[in-house]
Design a protein around this motif. Structure first.
Motif, PDB file in Angstrom:
ATOM      1  N   ALA B 118       0.875  -1.168  -0.419  1.00  0.00           N
ATOM      2  CA  ALA B 118      -0.515  -0.030   0.243  1.00  0.00           C
ATOM      3  C   ALA B 118       1.137   0.936  -0.299  1.00  0.00           C
ATOM      4  CB  ALA B 118      -1.004  -0.145   1.418  1.00  0.00           C
ATOM      5  N   TYR B 120       1.454   4.560   2.327  1.00  0.00           N
ATOM      6  CA  TYR B 120       1.545   5.208   3.296  1.00  0.00           C
ATOM      7  C   TYR B 120       1.839   6.272   2.899  1.00  0.00           C
ATOM      8  CZ  TYR B 120       3.174   6.967   7.678  1.00  0.00           C
ATOM      9  OH  TYR B 120       2.652   7.469   9.146  1.00  0.00           O
ATOM     10  N   ARG B 127       7.184   4.326  13.993  1.00  0.00           N
ATOM     11  CA  ARG B 127       6.201   4.206  15.044  1.00  0.00           C
ATOM     12  C   ARG B 127       5.078   4.805  14.839  1.00  0.00           C
ATOM     13  NH1 ARG B 127       8.723   7.093  19.443  1.00  0.00           N
ATOM     14  NH2 ARG B 127       9.202   8.949  18.039  1.00  0.00           N
ATOM     15  N   ALA B 128       4.866   5.946  13.453  1.00  0.00           N
ATOM     16  CA  ALA B 128       3.399   6.819  12.870  1.00  0.00           C
ATOM     17  C   ALA B 128       2.989   5.650  11.735  1.00  0.00           C
ATOM     18  CB  ALA B 128       3.486   7.737  12.726  1.00  0.00           C
ATOM     19  N   ALA B 129       4.094   5.087  11.123  1.00  0.00           N
ATOM     20  CA  ALA B 129       3.765   4.392   9.622  1.00  0.00           C
ATOM     21  C   ALA B 129       2.779   2.347  10.936  1.00  0.00           C
ATOM     22  CB  ALA B 129       4.721   3.684   9.029  1.00  0.00           C
ATOM     23  N   VAL B 132      -0.006   2.645  11.603  1.00  0.00           N
ATOM     24  CA  VAL B 132      -1.916   2.518  10.892  1.00  0.00           C
ATOM     25  C   VAL B 132      -1.830   0.934  10.159  1.00  0.00           C
ATOM     26  CG1 VAL B 132      -2.484   3.935   8.481  1.00  0.00           C
ATOM     27  CG2 VAL B 132      -1.016   5.208  10.111  1.00  0.00           C
ATOM     28  N   ALA B 133      -2.433   0.638  10.427  1.00  0.00           N
ATOM     29  CA  ALA B 133      -2.871  -0.922   9.778  1.00  0.00           C
ATOM     30  C   ALA B 133      -1.529  -1.709  10.185  1.00  0.00           C
ATOM     31  CB  ALA B 133      -3.927  -0.637   8.097  1.00  0.00           C
ATOM     32  N   GLY B 134      -0.527  -1.397  10.544  1.00  0.00           N
ATOM     33  CA  GLY B 134       0.793  -2.463  10.259  1.00  0.00           C
ATOM     34  C   GLY B 134       1.396  -1.932   9.268  1.00  0.00           C
ATOM     35  N   GLY B 135       1.514  -0.542   8.541  1.00  0.00           N
ATOM     36  CA  GLY B 135       2.496  -0.392   7.751  1.00  0.00           C
ATOM     37  C   GLY B 135       1.915  -1.018   6.624  1.00  0.00           C
ATOM     38  N   ALA B 136       3.502  -0.461   5.434  1.00  0.00           N
ATOM     39  CA  ALA B 136       2.683  -0.486   4.571  1.00  0.00           C
ATOM     40  C   ALA B 136       3.344  -2.092   3.439  1.00  0.00           C
ATOM     41  CB  ALA B 136       2.937   0.802   3.223  1.00  0.00           C
ATOM     42  N   LYS B 137       4.099  -2.423   4.691  1.00  0.00           N
ATOM     43  CA  LYS B 137       4.725  -3.361   4.290  1.00  0.00           C
ATOM     44  C   LYS B 137       4.205  -4.618   3.428  1.00  0.00           C
ATOM     45  CE  LYS B 137       9.633  -4.998   4.808  1.00  0.00           C
ATOM     46  NZ  LYS B 137      10.673  -4.329   3.996  1.00  0.00           N
TER      47      LYS B 137
END
Lengths: 194, 337, 440
Positions: B118, B120, B127-129, B132-137
């Protein structure tokens, strides 16, 4: 009475030692990172200025003038100021160790602080009487405190700002000091018409 | 020579000086303060980085803690063993320095290996990423590469590659622990500095799930554990055991089909992550080693069948057979480099 | 009716007209439902069924895992096909009960108290609410029976029902108030009875005049006060409601019960009514499916555990990789990486946005304009908190009351420099909690 009032006002605002006469810039920039240390430093300078100006006044009038040794003024004043600062340092270390730690190297640097020597010399130049000397010292150290604490407050806010890389640290501090100095120029209108 | 004026000047200065010195000596007696000179001596030998790795607020806090007895003398990671010994000298105790440690990022999955699923947008902070739904990785355990550890490191030991992976320079790392604390996925771990082999993955999921999200993740094939006793399985993840004392041969890295195991005797970390030439070289060496292993196994099988064809076991033949335990299908633990 | 309001707040574009007039339709149940064991604040529920068991619609399949926890029920009849970790809406994998739907909807039997519920005592009623698995349906998902059991030294004199629905795009509560007004009013009366609170207030934003009329009508003959609230975000916040409806201020760090008030969502009130009167547990909820990428927006009664992908299929959505899928509203909802997540008790809306609505501008430096301070409904200085967060100045952040922030997003919405204030303040809060744990 009015004269005393004018002296104090002048020393604090229109002819502020730090922002108008540009004396004592070293502690002004060095101790103004936090308002609490700035307050402590101001108290130390107030004490030194009071003691030093009275002592130097007395020595000048009763030891130097009668022997026509006014040329010794600078070196004798430095001697007196250095001793006063040493005493102040010992007193602060005993009475408030955290303040002593916080001030660090800047406490003994009051010795070479041109503001204190400047005050002593100005007292002689302006030919003040003892009462005027005392109040001039109060006004000068009050002005020093005012400038220092104001600047410390500004620097605490500067800490939170996103300053451009080129200006970070002393650069932006000096620019701010310059603007503060400009602001104090606004007090010129308060000077008595003499 | 000495005119009246000179004498007068000297007299005035001298008398004022004398008065002042008397005042000061009285003052010294009144304002006498007990200082512990150990504090200054400690401040001299401490690194002065104020990194907080000792758990105290800055080096002065640590020095005060040592004097108060609330700080452990071995607690300064940047100072390392030398500073620990010096602290011991000042404090008057004999100290054995601890093992030098270094922080290692347990992930080799950059954008090419573990692509983002996704986009981001937001604060460039891991930490912020992660919030948000566990980050874009794609991998929920892997390095997000937004540089929060880099900002936390006061020793400039961490770089973030263009491909979104954090790399720690082991020479600059002082094991102060700041990056370990701040990483939201706890990917960074401390390892002894003398360890040369690391498993760069912390994903504990099933092999199929790991393969789906990353091309260099550990798929728990256990091949490396057969090369060295130091490599053990922690459920579905291979780890270098801190307790077991055994060598790790170069074959451990070579045998891993995913290329998860990093051996710093063979490559530098930045080359391993960034340089495609290093990976190609690794693949070639892998092929070469596999070919060698195949040949060795074939030779061992032949020897075994040859020894079986001979009549009942003579002592020599038996010893021969025992000396080559490579009769099972897996590579032996004594594989050569 | 005079309009009441609170300090601060923002006026985002609401976009509610797309779904406000659409009657709620039941959504066909999917073939597989995923029920996470943790869809509420507190301890996860504990499964009481095993793989292979047959379940009836309405049957309890998980018990609360502690006092602050909630039960889970099967929204369909069928078999338990798995109990395993599944992706959830907050990005993590959570243990979930997976049900294979047999599409028969065979229901278990229910036993409610009927209209004579007032004869029962508070403990019985609270127990029925707990057994029905009811949690705060406004999005917080706090187990309702816990909110109905304040400590004995706290007297509650007023219960407020949150009919504000201040979050843009969402109309779930609006439709509920229109379609089940009597249930909402009845739910409020039950809550008042349990808490022994003499006063009941239902607050509805002025942009829902039809709901105001419907609820007022349902409340005639009762001492319940129906009030019209200013249309401002976040009017639906607990402390903002209390300030607007009762002019009471909840002190920093305290809860509504400390000023004698308890606040519940309209959906929760209606669910409590159904649990007590009909004995029905929480099996489904109204979800607004809308957004610029949805060509057939609607309000649906969705069974809990329905995959979001299934819901989107029925609404002709175009979810492109560059678009945005949000569970909840645009202010406090969470953006998702994919649609394989289930609808849970706190899902009030599913928002799908086109790429042009999904991009955010890069942040530029703060110029101390003060718009964030004007907007903050909790009397905070978001600019300062953001700076403390960025510089990791934890003691200063704590002293500036960072923990009071309710992450409503008003400051970030108001900021002309597009600074991600909520994310920054969240980091500060995490650092403060970490520092507090270290001290212990």
């Amino acid at each position: 009475m009015k004269e005393i009032f004018v002296i104090v006002l002048m020393a604090m605002l229109t002819e502020n030692f730090v922002l108008a006469k540009f004396l004592g810039i070293c502690p002004f920039l060095g101790v103004s990172k936090k308002t609490s240390t700035a307050l402590g430093m101001s108290m130390a300078v107030l004490f030194v200025m009071m003691v030093a100006s009275i002592l130097t006044f007395l020595i000048h009038h009763f030891a130097l003038v009668p022997f026509r040794a006014e040329y010794l003024q600078t070196i004798v004043f430095i001697l007196v100021i250095a001793s006063t600062v040493q005493l102040t340092e010992m007193a602060i270390q005993k009475m408030s160790p955290p303040l002593y730690q916080a001030l660090g190297i800047f406490l003994p640097l009051i010795t070479t602080n041109c503001a204190v020597l400047g005050l002593a010399v100005l007292n002689i130049q302006n030919d003040y009487r003892l009462l005027q000397v005392i109040f001039y010292a109060i006004g000068a150290s009050g002005g020093f405190a005012l400038a220092l604490i104001l600047f410390a407050g500004l620097r605490e806010k500067l800490e939170l700002a996103e300053v451009p890389q080129a200006f970070r640290g002393p650069a932006i501090a000096l620019v701010t000091a310059g603007i503060l100095s400009l602001a104090f120029m606004g007090f010129t209108g308060l000077a008595p018409a003499s | 020579m000495f005119t009246n004026e000179t004498l007068l000047a000297l007299a005035i200065l001298g008398s004022i000086g004398l008065v002042m010195s008397v005042l000061l000596s009285i003052g010294k007696r009144i304002f006498a303060v007990e200082t512990d000179d150990r504090f200054d001596r400690l401040m001299d030998i401490l690194p002065g980085a104020n990194c907080g790795g000792c758990g105290f607020p800055g080096c002065s806090g640590f020095a005060q803690g040592l004097i108060d007895g609330t700080a452990k003398p071995t607690a300064c990671p940047p100072g390392g063993p030398e500073v620990t010994v010096l602290i011991g000298e000042i404090m008057g105790v004999k100290l054995t320095p601890g093992e030098p440690m270094v922080a290692v990022v347990g992930c080799a999955g950059d954008h090419s290996a573990a692509p983002p699923v996704a986009n981001y947008q937001g604060l460039r902070d891991c930490r912020a990423a992660h919030a948000v739904a566990g980050g874009a990785k794609s991998c929920a355990y892997g390095c997000l590469g937004l540089g929060t550890c880099q900002t936390a490191c006061v020793f400039d030991a961490i770089t973030i590659t263009d491909t979104g992976l954090a790399i720690i320079d082991r020479d600059k790392c002082t094991a102060c622990g700041a990056c370990i604390e701040i990483c939201p996925r706890q990917i960074i771990r401390l390892h002894p500095k003398r360890d040369e082999v690391h498993v760069l993955c912390i994903n504990p999921d099933k092999p199929k799930e790991v393969k789906a999200v990353c091309t260099v993740g550990c798929t728990a094939c256990k091949l490396c554990t057969r090369q060295s006793e130091r490599l053990v399985m922690d459920e579905r993840l291979a780890v270098v055991s801190p307790e077991v004392k055994a060598d790790i041969p170069a074959s451990c890295a070579l045998v891993c089909p995913q290329g998860t195991i990093f051996d710093l005797r063979q490559y530098a970390l930045s080359d391993w992550i960034l340089d495609p030439a290093a990976r190609r070289d690794f693949e070639q060496r892998q092929e070469a080693w596999k070919a060698e292993e195949k040949a060795r196994k074939a030779a061992a099988r032949e020897k075994k069948s040859a020894s079986k064809a001979k009549p009942k076991a003579a002592p020599d033949t038996n010893t021969d057979a025992n000396a080559e335990p490579g009769t099972d299908a897996t590579p032996s633990a004594g594989g050569e480099a | 009716m005079s309009i009441l309001t609170f300090r601060g707040g923002i006026h985002p574009r609401y976009n509610k007209e797309r779904t406000a007039a659409l009657a709620t339709k039941p959504l066909a149940a999917p073939d597989e439902l995923v029920l996470p064991l943790s869809q509420h604040i507190g301890a996860p529920a504990v499964a009481t069924v095993s793989v292979g068991d047959t379940v009836l619609r309405g049957q309890t399949i998980a018990q609360p895992g502690g006092f602050v926890s909630a039960a889970i029920h099967a929204p369909v009849s069928g078999t338990v096909s798995a109990i395993e970790p599944r992706p959830t809406g907050n990005g993590t994998l959570g243990d979930a009960i997976v049900l294979a739907n047999d599409h028969q909807d065979t229901e278990t039997s229910y036993s409610g108290l009927g209209e004579d519920w007032a004869q029962a005592d508070a403990a019985t009623l609270r127990d029925m609410v707990a057994r029905a698995g009811i949690v705060g349906l406004g999005g917080a998902a706090f187990p309702s029976h816990v909110k109905l059991a304040p400590p004995p030294d706290r007297t509650i004199d007023t219960v407020i029902i949150n009919g504000a629905e201040c979050e843009p795009w969402l109309t779930a509560d609006h439709r509920l108030m229109l379609e089940s007004a009597t249930a909402v009013v009845s739910g409020l009366r039950i809550i008042q009875h349990i808490l022994g609170a003499p006063n009941g207030v239902i607050g509805i934003e002025a942009n829902k005049p039809d709901a105001l009329r419907a609820i007022s009508q349902a409340a005639t003959g009762t001492p319940i006060r129906v009030v019209s609230l200013a249309v401002k975000y976040p009017q639906g916040g607990e402390k903002q409601l209390i300030s607007a409806c009762l002019k009471r201020r909840v002190p920093q760090g305290k809860l509504p019960m400390d000023v004698g008030v308890v606040v519940h969502n309209t959906g929760t009130a209606a669910a409590i009514h159904r649990a007590v009167v009909d004995g029905r547990p929480l099996l489904e909820r109204i979800v607004t499916v809308t957004g610029t990428a949805v060509s057939q927006p609607a309000n649906y009664w969705v069974r809990l555990g329905t995959p979001v992908a299934h819901v989107l299929q029925h609404c002709q959505t175009e979810l492109t990789p560059a678009g945005k899928l949000i569970l909840g509203g645009p202010m406090m909802g969470i953006a998702q990486k994919h649609a394989d997540i289930p609808v849970v008790k706190s899902t009030s809306g599913i928002l799908v946005l086109q790429p042009k609505d999904a991009t955010t501008r890069p942040a530029s430096p703060c110029i101390r304009c003060g718009r964030c301070v004007d907007a903050c409904p909790m009397f905070l200085v978001p600019q300062e908190l953001g700076a403390f967060a960025r510089l990791r100045m934890i003691p200063e952040a704590r002293a500036a009351a960072a923990l009071d922030c309710m992450e409503c997003g008003s400051c970030a919405h108001a900021c002309p420099a597009h600074i991600p204030l909520v994310q920054l303040i969240r980091l500060a809060k995490a650092d403060i909690h970490a520092a507090a744990r270290k001290k212990m």
